[in-house]
Design a protein around this motif. Structure first.
Motif, PDB file in Angstrom:
ATOM      1  N   THR A 170       0.825  -1.201   0.000  1.00  0.00           N
ATOM      2  CA  THR A 170       0.000   0.000   0.000  1.00  0.00           C
ATOM      3  C   THR A 170       0.861   1.253   0.000  1.00  0.00           C
ATOM      4  N   ILE A 177       2.172   1.792  -3.522  1.00  0.00           N
ATOM      5  CA  ILE A 177       1.140   2.351  -4.399  1.00  0.00           C
ATOM      6  C   ILE A 177       0.962   3.839  -4.124  1.00  0.00           C
ATOM      7  N   LEU A 178       0.862   4.196  -2.844  1.00  0.00           N
ATOM      8  CA  LEU A 178       0.690   5.601  -2.488  1.00  0.00           C
ATOM      9  C   LEU A 178       1.887   6.447  -2.890  1.00  0.00           C
ATOM     10  N   THR A 204      -5.099   7.416  -7.116  1.00  0.00           N
ATOM     11  CA  THR A 204      -4.092   6.692  -6.340  1.00  0.00           C
ATOM     12  C   THR A 204      -4.606   6.341  -4.946  1.00  0.00           C
ATOM     13  N   ALA A 254      -5.258   2.580  -3.539  1.00  0.00           N
ATOM     14  CA  ALA A 254      -4.559   2.120  -2.339  1.00  0.00           C
ATOM     15  C   ALA A 254      -5.548   1.640  -1.279  1.00  0.00           C
TER      16      ALA A 254
END
Length: 96
Positions: free
Chosen positions: A2, A5-6, A77, A81
């Motif tokens: 996560t 992704i962030l 985004t 996430a």
């Protein structure tokens, strides 16, 4: 994952914001799309739903150009996430 992704998404949004210029102008001119005559004709020929649909389409089109694209990428985004975090989290055991 996560955090990856962030970080990738938010850094991409920052780069887009810093490098993007203003949204390109309408080549036909804004006065054509926003004139009262144009809006009246749209409403007369196809109804208020068509006029509302055209306004929503114009707004949606502006999200994909210039600096607003950075905000769009940041929001997408964060949503991705959160969805990943929700789907990837394990289900707690049932204690009966």
């Amino acid at each position: 994952m996560t955090v990856a992704i962030l970080s990738i998404g938010l850094v991409s949004a920052l780069v887009i914001y810093l490098t993007a210029g203003e949204a390109p102008d309408n080549p036909l001119g804004d006065q054509i799309d926003t004139s009262k005559i144009y809006q009246r004709n749209m409403e007369m020929f196809a109804g208020k739903a068509n006029l509302l649909g055209q306004q929503i389409n114009d707004w949606f089109h502006t999200l994909w150009h210039g600096k607003p694209l950075a905000l769009t990428v940041a929001v997408i985004t964060i949503v991705v996430a959160l969805l990943y975090r929700f789907i990837a989290s394990p289900i707690p055991p049932d204690n009966r």
